[in-house]
Scaffold this motif. Structure first.
Motif, short mmCIF file in Angstrom:
data_model
loop_
_atom_site.label_atom_id
_atom_site.label_comp_id
_atom_site.label_asym_id
_atom_site.label_seq_id
_atom_site.Cartn_x
_atom_site.Cartn_y
_atom_site.Cartn_z
N LYS A 1043 42.21 -80.30 -25.21
CA LYS A 1043 43.00 -81.52 -25.35
C LYS A 1043 43.10 -82.22 -23.99
CE LYS A 1043 45.92 -79.94 -29.16
NZ LYS A 1043 47.29 -79.72 -29.63
N GLY A 1044 42.97 -83.52 -24.02
CA GLY A 1044 43.04 -84.28 -22.78
C GLY A 1044 43.13 -85.77 -23.07
N LYS A 1045 42.67 -86.58 -22.14
CA LYS A 1045 42.69 -88.03 -22.27
C LYS A 1045 41.30 -88.50 -22.66
CE LYS A 1045 44.97 -90.46 -19.29
NZ LYS A 1045 45.42 -91.06 -18.04
N HIS A 1046 41.27 -89.62 -23.34
CA HIS A 1046 40.00 -90.22 -23.70
C HIS A 1046 39.28 -90.67 -22.44
CE1 HIS A 1046 41.05 -90.18 -27.93
NE2 HIS A 1046 42.22 -90.78 -27.65
N GLN A 1047 37.95 -90.51 -22.43
CA GLN A 1047 37.14 -90.85 -21.28
C GLN A 1047 36.15 -91.95 -21.66
OE1 GLN A 1047 37.60 -89.66 -18.27
NE2 GLN A 1047 39.16 -88.16 -18.89
N ILE A 1048 35.89 -92.81 -20.67
CA ILE A 1048 34.91 -93.88 -20.87
C ILE A 1048 33.55 -93.33 -20.45
CG2 ILE A 1048 34.27 -96.24 -20.27
CD1 ILE A 1048 37.16 -96.82 -19.66
N LEU A 1049 32.82 -92.75 -21.42
CA LEU A 1049 31.49 -92.17 -21.19
C LEU A 1049 30.57 -92.57 -22.32
CD1 LEU A 1049 32.55 -88.52 -20.19
CD2 LEU A 1049 31.80 -90.32 -18.63
N THR A 1050 29.28 -92.57 -22.02
CA THR A 1050 28.29 -92.77 -23.08
C THR A 1050 28.02 -91.43 -23.76
OG1 THR A 1050 26.45 -92.43 -21.58
CG2 THR A 1050 27.28 -94.69 -21.80
N ASP A 1051 27.37 -91.49 -24.93
CA ASP A 1051 27.05 -90.26 -25.65
C ASP A 1051 26.12 -89.37 -24.84
OD1 ASP A 1051 28.64 -91.10 -27.69
OD2 ASP A 1051 26.99 -91.96 -28.88
N ASN A 1052 25.15 -89.98 -24.17
CA ASN A 1052 24.20 -89.19 -23.39
C ASN A 1052 24.90 -88.51 -22.21
OD1 ASN A 1052 22.09 -89.91 -25.08
ND2 ASN A 1052 21.54 -91.72 -23.84
N GLU A 1053 25.82 -89.25 -21.55
CA GLU A 1053 26.53 -88.66 -20.43
C GLU A 1053 27.40 -87.49 -20.90
OE1 GLU A 1053 27.01 -92.67 -17.61
OE2 GLU A 1053 28.67 -91.99 -18.89
N TRP A 1054 28.07 -87.65 -22.04
CA TRP A 1054 28.91 -86.57 -22.53
C TRP A 1054 28.07 -85.36 -22.96
CZ3 TRP A 1054 33.10 -84.19 -22.25
CH2 TRP A 1054 33.55 -83.33 -23.25
N GLU A 1055 26.93 -85.59 -23.63
CA GLU A 1055 26.04 -84.51 -24.02
C GLU A 1055 25.51 -83.77 -22.79
OE1 GLU A 1055 25.18 -83.22 -26.86
OE2 GLU A 1055 26.19 -84.60 -28.22
N SER A 1056 25.20 -84.54 -21.74
CA SER A 1056 24.69 -83.91 -20.52
C SER A 1056 25.75 -83.04 -19.87
CB SER A 1056 24.22 -85.00 -19.55
OG SER A 1056 23.78 -84.43 -18.34
N LEU A 1057 27.00 -83.53 -19.86
CA LEU A 1057 28.08 -82.73 -19.28
C LEU A 1057 28.29 -81.44 -20.08
CD1 LEU A 1057 30.72 -85.48 -18.40
CD2 LEU A 1057 29.35 -84.16 -16.81
N CYS A 1058 28.25 -81.52 -21.39
CA CYS A 1058 28.44 -80.33 -22.22
C CYS A 1058 27.28 -79.35 -22.08
CB CYS A 1058 28.59 -80.75 -23.69
SG CYS A 1058 30.08 -81.70 -24.04
N ASN A 1059 26.07 -79.87 -22.01
CA ASN A 1059 24.90 -78.99 -21.97
C ASN A 1059 24.70 -78.34 -20.62
OD1 ASN A 1059 24.44 -79.75 -24.60
ND2 ASN A 1059 22.90 -81.29 -24.08
N HIS A 1060 25.21 -78.94 -19.56
CA HIS A 1060 24.98 -78.43 -18.21
C HIS A 1060 26.20 -77.77 -17.62
CE1 HIS A 1060 21.68 -81.74 -17.90
NE2 HIS A 1060 21.29 -80.67 -18.62
#
Length: 1113
Positions: A1043-1060
């Motif tokens: 749980k946290g705050k909404h972030q202004i990110l693109t789908d690719n940026e969020w997928e990259s953060l999760c995968n790495h």
């Protein structure tokens, strides 16, 4: 010469002793007497006054009936062209001012009988009053000259004598220092018998008797010797009780001698004037100023008008004003020349004295002015009547139309009332609609007519009031008497301000120069205090009652520290304070009103004074600290060989907030330092550091602090550093006028100066001039030098700094004391014509920040500590003001610009929250355009709907709070795969959705078995989140582990953060090794998803999952 005079008087008295009884009841009429005028001030102005006023013929003026249309007619019946002071006796013509004064004076006196024969008789003898306060001496001739009568053919006057219409009067005018021989009397005018000699007791008593013309020298000396008084020193040191204990001297002798002793003490305390040059034609220029000379001559003229009021009225000569108009301007100009830097104060005080320069005749207009004004009013009256008639016609037309429309409405209502009533029920009937529309149109026209009629009535009433006012003015002027109340003189003024600004000196010098008689020496209020009850009140009353002895003059009493004499009356006031105040109020427009009395007062604490007394003081003049131009003028008095003129500007800036007394003390300190240094080094040149050190010592002595330190000390700290002086000037810019508001943001390192510009369409627009702070300007102390330069460029008289150091220094620990200090400083700030006040918001208001910890996250609450102080400062900041110049001429003189009022308010703020709170207040400080644009963009971003890449939900930035975004922050792995294959969250969902679609397709075609359905249901559970091992679902609320705050990110940026995510990669490696161990797999090298360690050691092998868009292979 004085002994010879006394001997001749004794011989004359002995000669008349034998005949005294025979002539006791006989009154002689001398056929000839000589008027002897002894001119003490040998000036051309005095001689011109005697020639043009005392010797002017009142009979000549009376016969012509027009005083202004004829030149002054000399009353000396001789054709000689010799000067007046040539010591020549000449006949005095009948009917001149001096002749009438002599005859009126002797006629009012009746028979002259002093008990002994007089050798001379003084007219207009000086007035001496001895009361409870002191002995007051007043010379009707103001020390300009004396008027004596001397017998023409004999040494003495008869014992009893008077004059009649046949008595011939001659005139002899003699200047000071000339020995005259009139008749058989050898009279010396070289001695100053107005001030008796104090060389010895004998000389002192002899001069007194000669002045009093009583011949009692030997008698009084013998009586004083009997009292064991042998010298003047013994006489001068007598106490009040010792005077009363004298038994030998008579009461009158004791009173006369005591008055001369007291007067001599006062004269001795004055500064002795320099010796006059023998070749100086204006040899008494050092005694009195030109304004004093004119004032004294005007007072003499008033005295003669008072004595000869009937004669002047018959001659058609009007009564002069109380003071000469020329003295008002000249007195203030002389005081400026002497070094008074008034900063516009004298211009304000001039208007206070203007009523005293006017008389009843000034109220009336001349015939030319009256006829011109009457003609203008009559023309205006005709124009107004014509305009009113036009308005009457318009109102009549509007009324006629209005009533016609009203009749039409009533007529239409009476035609078909049923149709109008049933219009809503009968929708197919077309008649009610046009009738209702017509009624609405008629009502609208009537409303328009009513509005126009109201406007016309307002204009008609305005024109009618103007007509009535003009008619009343023309009718009442014909029979209206002069209203003297229109030019009623003011009853007093009070000067207030900080100590050391010259209030007492201005007050003491002003009365003598402007022509107002002081009935007592300038005094402090404490001098009127007496130990016994009622004595102080009696002294105040006696001083004020002295004015009744001079009804033709305007008199004044000058009192310093008046706040102790007229304190504010409260329930706790002492009876003695209230009693003294009541006496003061009674003589100023009270029950004992003394109409020719004024009060000149000075105080440092006007806010502690009684309101009734302040109301009677028509003028309240603030005497503040000198401005930068005034300080420069005062400091320029230092000799240029002592102080390099190049240092004058820096010293002027360093002495900001210095009083006049502190500046004069600084001048003396620098001068004495240089003189002492010259004794050992003739080529000594004082350095800038030494000058600032002297200024620092004076600032400490007079407690002139800015913040926690003195300004010279702050300048000494940065003495060798180069400062951007040019950037720190707040000079006038073409086409704009400053509003007086400055805001300094320490966090943004910027200075904002608000101004107003006039655009082409004459509309005013507010703009902001910006400047950047230097690296060292990080706090208020670092800003002081900049603020001082701002004040110097605007020529302010006061730079007031309000911060926490000020409150702590005044021990203002509670809110009541804080507001008291703030009010005092703000009142002082507003009293100046040009001033600047600085508020440190962070220290005065303060911001309270509190952090709260919760399961959903941390939050910070921000609030103001001193909310009331914030409101007070905002109100004061709102009233900042810079008076615009009267003309747009850029070449307007600097002196004229300095007379404009400027109240600068400076706000220093650091905290961003406090800055926003202040800028968004009611005062509406103009912010820079870029800040406004940035704030608007932030506002738009806060309200704009965004989609969160983490939880795939919509949100707005202003509602984005901790805990609202529920998501998984790791990649997905396939638990049914032998290789535990990984993929992204979107890819896993995509696979599940595709498989679900294929299953539905096969169900529609009936091409699936129950086993396949069961296998599909098990396959749906194979994808797990690495972060929490939760199963990936495509339907329902998938939820999340984070749980946290909404972030202004693109789908690719969020997928990259999760995968790495390194933590989850390590977790997957451990999970993979455990999975391999459970399945008996030792090592798999043929798969691209496994990577062996290059080391040959026994370290365990590390695996990294193959993820989409991953650099790990």
């Amino acid at each position: 010469m004085q002994v010879q005079y006394s001997s001749s008087l004794k011989r004359a008295n002995r000669r008349h002793v034998n005949t005294e009884k025979q002539s006791a009841n006989e009154t002689e009429l001398p056929s000839q007497i000589t008027c002897y005028i002894h001119v003490k001030q040998n000036r051309a102005s005095v001689e011109e006054f005697i020639q043009q006023f005392l010797l002017q013929s009142l009979i000549y003026q009376q016969n012509n009936h027009n005083y202004r249309s004829h030149k002054v007619h000399s009353a000396i019946s001789t054709t000689t062209t010799s000067p007046l002071s040539s010591n020549e006796t000449r006949p005095l013509a009948r009917g001149c001012v001096l002749d009438m004064f002599i005859r009126t004076h002797l006629s009012d006196r009746g028979v002259v009988n002093t008990g002994f024969c007089l050798t001379k008789l003084q007219l207009a003898e000086p007035l001496t009053i001895e009361d409870e306060f002191d002995t007051w001496y007043f010379d009707y001739m103001r020390g300009m000259f004396d008027i004596w009568l001397i017998p023409r053919n004999t040494q003495t006057f008869p014992l009893k004598w008077s004059i009649n219409e046949d008595t011939e009067i001659s005139l002899n005018i003699t200047s000071a220092g000339i020995i005259t021989n009139i008749g058989n009397n050898n009279i010396s005018t070289g001695g100053n018998i107005d001030r008796p000699s104090t060389v010895s007791l004998e000389r002192f008593i002899n001069d007194i008797c000669q002045k009093e013309n009583n011949g009692n020298t030997d008698k009084w000396l013998a009586e004083l010797h009997n009292e064991d008084i042998q010298s003047y020193t013994h006489l001068a040191n007598l106490k009040f009780s010792e005077w009363e204990q004298m038994k030998t001297l008579s009461i009158n002798a004791r009173k006369i001698i005591k008055s001369y002793v007291e007067r001599e003490k006062i004269l001795s305390s004055e500064v002795k004037k320099t010796n006059k040059s023998e070749n100086d034609s204006d040899n008494d220029a050092n005694l009195i100023s030109k304004s004093q000379l004119i004032a004294y001559l005007h007072q003499i003229k008033l005295y003669f008008h008072y004595i000869l009021s009937e004669q002047f009225a018959q001659a058609g000569i009007p009564q002069p004003a109380k003071i000469n108009h020329q003295c008002v301007d000249l007195a203030f100009d002389e005081m400026r020349t002497e070094g008074f830097a008034d900063d516009g104060l004298f211009d304000q005080m001039k208007s206070f004295f203007l009523p005293l320069t006017m008389t009843k005749k000034d109220i009336n207009a001349t015939d030319k002015q009256y006829s011109q004004k009457e003609r203008e009013l009559e023309e205006k009256l005709i124009s107004l009547r014509s305009a009113r008639e036009k308005l009457d016609i318009k109102l009549a037309e509007i009324g006629k139309t209005y009533y016609r429309l009203s009749d039409e409405i009533e007529h239409m209502k009476s035609i078909s009332p049923a149709n109008l009533t049933n219009s809503r029920n009968n929708q197919n009937d077309w008649e009610p609609v046009p009738i209702r529309q017509q009624l609405d149109d008629l009502r609208n026209r009537m409303n328009e007519l009513q509005s126009r009629r109201s406007d016309y009535l307002t204009q008609w009433q305005k024109e009618n009031d103007a007509i009535n006012n003009i008619q009343n003015a023309l009718e009442n002027q014909k029979h209206q008497n002069n209203d003297i109340d229109l030019i009623k003189p003011n009853r007093g003024f009070i000067m207030y301000g900080p100590p050391g600004t010259g209030k007492s000196e201005i007050m003491s010098k002003l009365s003598a120069r402007i022509g107002i008689t002081m009935v007592a020496p300038s005094m402090a209020a404490g001098e009127l205090d007496r130990p016994l009850v009622g004595e102080s009140e009696r002294i105040i009353n006696d001083i004020c009652m002295r004015c009744h002895r001079l009804p033709y003059l305007m008199c004044c009493v000058a009192i310093d520290e008046i706040d102790s004499l007229a304190p504010k009356r409260t329930d706790e006031s002492r009876h003695t304070d209230v009693s003294k105040l009541s006496v003061l109020l009674s003589v100023i427009e009270g029950i004992k009103d003394v109409r020719n009395l004024m009060f000149f007062c000075a105080t440092n604490r006007i806010h502690m004074m009684d309101k009734a007394f302040l109301r009677r003081m028509s003028g309240e003049f603030f005497v503040g600290r000198p401005s930068s131009h005034a300080r420069k003028l005062i400091l320029s008095g230092i000799k240029w060989w002592h102080l390099n003129p190049e240092m004058l500007e820096d010293l002027t800036m360093a002495t900001t907030n210095f009083s006049g007394a502190a500046l004069r003390a600084l001048r003396r300190s620098i001068t004495t330092h240089c003189i002492n240094a010259f004794l050992t080094n003739e080529s000594y040149e004082i350095s800038k550091r030494t000058v600032l050190e002297h200024a620092h010592e004076m600032a400490l002595k007079y407690r002139i602090m800015i913040g926690a330190e003195t300004l010279p000390a702050l300048i000494l700290r940065t003495l060798n550093q180069s400062l951007p002086v040019d950037r720190w000037n707040v000079e006038d810019k073409p086409g704009s006028v400053y509003s007086g508001k400055i805001l300094i943001n320490l966090s943004m390192k910027k200075v904002y100066v608000e101004a107003t510009i006039t655009e082409n369409n004459n509309e005013q627009k507010k703009i902001v001039y910006q400047d950047k702070l230097t690296e060292k300007e990080t706090d208020l102390q670092g800003l002081i030098e900049r603020l001082v330069y701002y004040g110097k460029s605007r020529n302010v008289q006061l730079l007031q700094l309000i911060d926490l150091n000020l409150l702590l220094g005044e021990s203002a620990y509670n809110e009541e004391k804080k507001f008291e200090i703030l009010r005092e400083r703000v009142e002082e700030f507003t009293s100046y014509r040009r001033s600047m006040i600085v508020f440190d918001l962070d220290s005065l208001i303060g911001v309270n920040k509190s952090e709260a910890y919760a399961a959903l996250g941390n939050s910070t609450n921000v609030s103001l500590v001193n909310h009331n102080v914030n409101i007070y400062i905002q109100e004061q900041f709102r009233y900042a003001y810079c008076q615009p110049p009267s003309s747009t001429n850029e070449k307007q003189e600097k002196k004229e610009l300095d007379k404009l009022k400027e109240k600068w308010s400076v706000i220093v703020v650091r905290d961003p929250y406090l800055y926003k709170q202040f800028c968004n207040g009611d005062h509406q400080f103009t912010r820079p355009p870029e800040e406004i644009q940035e704030e608007e963009m932030e506002h738009r971003r806060a309200e704009e709907k965004n989609i969160c890449a983490q939880c795939k939900d919509y949100y707005t930035e202003q509602d984005n709070k901790m805990g609202q975004c529920v998501h998984h922050d790791g990649f997905v792995y396939d638990c049914s795969s032998f290789k535990l294959e990984t993929c992204g969250q979107a890819e896993a969902i995509q696979k599940l959705v595709t498989e679900e679609a294929q299953l539905l397709n096969r169900l529609n075609n009936n091409n699936i078995t129950n086993e396949q359905k069961e296998r599909h249901e098990k396959t749906k559970q194979r994808f797990k989140f690495i972060c929490c091992n939760q199963t990936v679902q495509t339907s329902g609320n998938m939820g999340g582990c984070k749980k946290g705050k909404h972030q202004i990110l693109t789908d690719n940026e969020w997928e990259s953060l999760c995968n790495h995510n390194e933590y989850y990669i390590n977790k997957w490696n451990k999970l993979s090794r455990a999975f391999d161990a459970n399945n008996g797999i030792a090592n798999i090298t043929q798969r691209g998803t496994r990577m062996h360690s290059t080391s040959t050691s026994n370290t365990p092998t590390t695996f990294r999952p193959k993820l989409p868009n991953s650099n790990f292979q």
